[in-house]
Write a protein that holds these residues in place. Sequence first.
Motif, PDB file in Angstrom:
ATOM      1  N   LYS A  77       0.832  -1.214  -0.044  1.00 44.49           N
ATOM      2  CA  LYS A  77       0.050   0.046   0.148  1.00 44.49           C
ATOM      3  C   LYS A  77       0.950   1.200  -0.043  1.00 44.49           C
ATOM      4  N   LYS A  78       1.973   1.366   0.711  1.00 48.24           N
ATOM      5  CA  LYS A  78       2.963   2.376   0.950  1.00 48.24           C
ATOM      6  C   LYS A  78       3.460   2.526  -0.663  1.00 48.24           C
ATOM      7  N   LYS A  79       3.979   1.482  -1.208  1.00 51.46           N
ATOM      8  CA  LYS A  79       4.433   1.590  -2.419  1.00 51.46           C
ATOM      9  C   LYS A  79       3.480   1.924  -3.477  1.00 51.46           C
ATOM     10  N   ILE A  80       2.302   1.661  -3.694  1.00 46.63           N
ATOM     11  CA  ILE A  80       1.457   2.141  -4.633  1.00 46.63           C
ATOM     12  C   ILE A  80       0.958   3.519  -4.440  1.00 46.63           C
ATOM     13  N   ALA A  81       0.849   4.033  -3.128  1.00 45.11           N
ATOM     14  CA  ALA A  81       0.823   5.415  -2.717  1.00 45.11           C
ATOM     15  C   ALA A  81       1.579   6.317  -3.818  1.00 45.11           C
ATOM     16  N   LYS A  82       2.886   5.703  -4.208  1.00 47.63           N
ATOM     17  CA  LYS A  82       3.853   6.600  -4.754  1.00 47.63           C
ATOM     18  C   LYS A  82       3.716   6.345  -6.291  1.00 47.63           C
ATOM     19  N   LEU A  83       3.028   5.521  -6.648  1.00 48.74           N
ATOM     20  CA  LEU A  83       2.786   5.141  -8.292  1.00 48.74           C
ATOM     21  C   LEU A  83       2.279   6.194  -8.918  1.00 48.74           C
ATOM     22  N   SER A  84       2.747   6.608 -10.036  1.00 47.13           N
ATOM     23  CA  SER A  84       2.314   7.779 -10.721  1.00 47.13           C
ATOM     24  C   SER A  84       2.330   7.634 -12.265  1.00 47.13           C
ATOM     25  N   THR A  85       1.661   8.265 -13.037  1.00 49.21           N
ATOM     26  CA  THR A  85       1.564   7.961 -14.592  1.00 49.21           C
ATOM     27  C   THR A  85       2.579   8.978 -15.025  1.00 49.21           C
ATOM     28  N   ILE A  86       3.408   8.516 -15.703  1.00 46.68           N
ATOM     29  CA  ILE A  86       4.763   9.331 -16.460  1.00 46.68           C
ATOM     30  C   ILE A  86       4.273   9.822 -17.959  1.00 46.68           C
ATOM     31  N   ASP A  87       3.449   8.944 -18.413  1.00 41.11           N
ATOM     32  CA  ASP A  87       3.290   8.837 -19.799  1.00 41.11           C
ATOM     33  C   ASP A  87       1.985   8.143 -20.243  1.00 41.11           C
TER      34      ASP A  87
ATOM     35  N   VAL B 276      10.649   2.204 -13.159  1.00 35.38           N
ATOM     36  CA  VAL B 276       9.600   2.383 -14.292  1.00 35.38           C
ATOM     37  C   VAL B 276       8.767   0.911 -14.705  1.00 35.38           C
ATOM     38  N   ALA B 277       7.557   1.181 -15.092  1.00 35.98           N
ATOM     39  CA  ALA B 277       7.058   0.051 -15.519  1.00 35.98           C
ATOM     40  C   ALA B 277       6.301   0.476 -16.817  1.00 35.98           C
ATOM     41  N   VAL B 278       6.171  -0.391 -17.855  1.00 35.09           N
ATOM     42  CA  VAL B 278       5.512  -0.239 -19.287  1.00 35.09           C
ATOM     43  C   VAL B 278       4.533  -1.261 -19.262  1.00 35.09           C
ATOM     44  N   THR B 279       3.068  -0.578 -19.527  1.00 35.96           N
ATOM     45  CA  THR B 279       1.984  -1.567 -19.912  1.00 35.96           C
ATOM     46  C   THR B 279       1.299  -0.936 -21.414  1.00 35.96           C
ATOM     47  N   ARG B 280       0.558  -2.133 -21.811  1.00 38.66           N
ATOM     48  CA  ARG B 280      -0.202  -1.988 -22.804  1.00 38.66           C
ATOM     49  C   ARG B 280      -1.632  -2.206 -22.652  1.00 38.66           C
ATOM     50  N   ALA B 281      -2.497  -1.170 -22.837  1.00 42.02           N
ATOM     51  CA  ALA B 281      -3.985  -1.549 -22.569  1.00 42.02           C
ATOM     52  C   ALA B 281      -4.927  -1.097 -23.801  1.00 42.02           C
ATOM     53  N   GLU B 282      -6.206  -1.811 -23.692  1.00 37.71           N
ATOM     54  CA  GLU B 282      -6.997  -1.510 -24.778  1.00 37.71           C
ATOM     55  C   GLU B 282      -8.460  -1.633 -24.345  1.00 37.71           C
ATOM     56  N   LEU B 283      -9.252  -1.010 -25.172  1.00 40.78           N
ATOM     57  CA  LEU B 283     -10.857  -0.657 -24.647  1.00 40.78           C
ATOM     58  C   LEU B 283     -11.453  -1.218 -25.715  1.00 40.78           C
ATOM     59  N   VAL B 284     -12.654  -2.109 -25.139  1.00 42.86           N
ATOM     60  CA  VAL B 284     -13.396  -2.646 -26.296  1.00 42.86           C
ATOM     61  C   VAL B 284     -14.857  -2.720 -25.605  1.00 42.86           C
ATOM     62  N   ASN B 285     -15.886  -2.681 -26.359  1.00 41.97           N
ATOM     63  CA  ASN B 285     -17.226  -2.434 -26.072  1.00 41.97           C
ATOM     64  C   ASN B 285     -17.906  -3.961 -26.138  1.00 41.97           C
ATOM     65  N   GLY B 286     -19.006  -3.976 -25.530  1.00 38.99           N
ATOM     66  CA  GLY B 286     -19.821  -5.283 -25.099  1.00 38.99           C
ATOM     67  C   GLY B 286     -19.740  -6.390 -26.268  1.00 38.99           C
TER      68      GLY B 286
ATOM     69  N   TYR C  23       4.730   4.143 -16.386  1.00 35.37           N
ATOM     70  CA  TYR C  23       4.511   4.578 -14.788  1.00 35.37           C
ATOM     71  C   TYR C  23       5.659   4.699 -13.836  1.00 35.37           C
ATOM     72  N   MET C  24       5.867   5.294 -12.889  1.00 36.39           N
ATOM     73  CA  MET C  24       7.022   5.422 -11.893  1.00 36.39           C
ATOM     74  C   MET C  24       6.583   4.569 -10.946  1.00 36.39           C
ATOM     75  N   VAL C  25       7.266   3.625 -10.644  1.00 35.87           N
ATOM     76  CA  VAL C  25       7.151   2.602  -9.642  1.00 35.87           C
ATOM     77  C   VAL C  25       7.971   2.453  -8.195  1.00 35.87           C
ATOM     78  N   GLY C  26       9.207   3.147  -8.506  1.00 31.88           N
ATOM     79  CA  GLY C  26       9.994   3.169  -7.397  1.00 31.88           C
ATOM     80  C   GLY C  26      10.812   4.564  -7.269  1.00 31.88           C
TER      81      GLY C  26
END
Length: 153
Positions: free
Chosen positions: A91-101, A128-138, A150-153
């Motif tokens: 919980k303490k670590k994710i409190a510092k999590l932030s989006t870089i881009d 730093v962590a890098v993710t890929r996301a997608e959004l679809v409809n029903g 994302y900044m993770v540390g």
Amino acid sequence: MGSLPQEALHMLGEALVNSIPFNRHIGLKYQKVSEEECVITFDMKPELVGNYIQGILHGGVISSAMDMVGGTMAAVGILHANPATQVDELKKKIAKLSTIDLRVDYLRPGRGETFYAKAELLRAGNRVAVTRAELVNGRDTLIAVATGTYMVG
């Protein structure tokens, strides 16, 4: 990948999706967090319309949903760095999590009654962590894709 504690994965979903007032306001609902992916859903409602003539989803809602699932997967990367992390320490670590881009590609108009956002972790480093996301409809129509850093540390 090794086996991460289910309690910690569930806590990430609860903390990052259900506990944030803005996410509740737009109606994001946590469905699943695993080592492989995070999935959230939300329903279309009048407050989420961006183009009132066409009645389609606002682009900011799309990017918010993909940022949420991406950030949650970045938090999973924190667990990968130290699988024995206790929930309180996490919980303490994710409190510092932030989006870089966050880069969002809007592929189609946001039409639908229900939407699903999912993300996968591409890389998890110490800072730093890098993710890929997608959004679809029903109807499983791909509406947008995103890459998040994302900044993770």
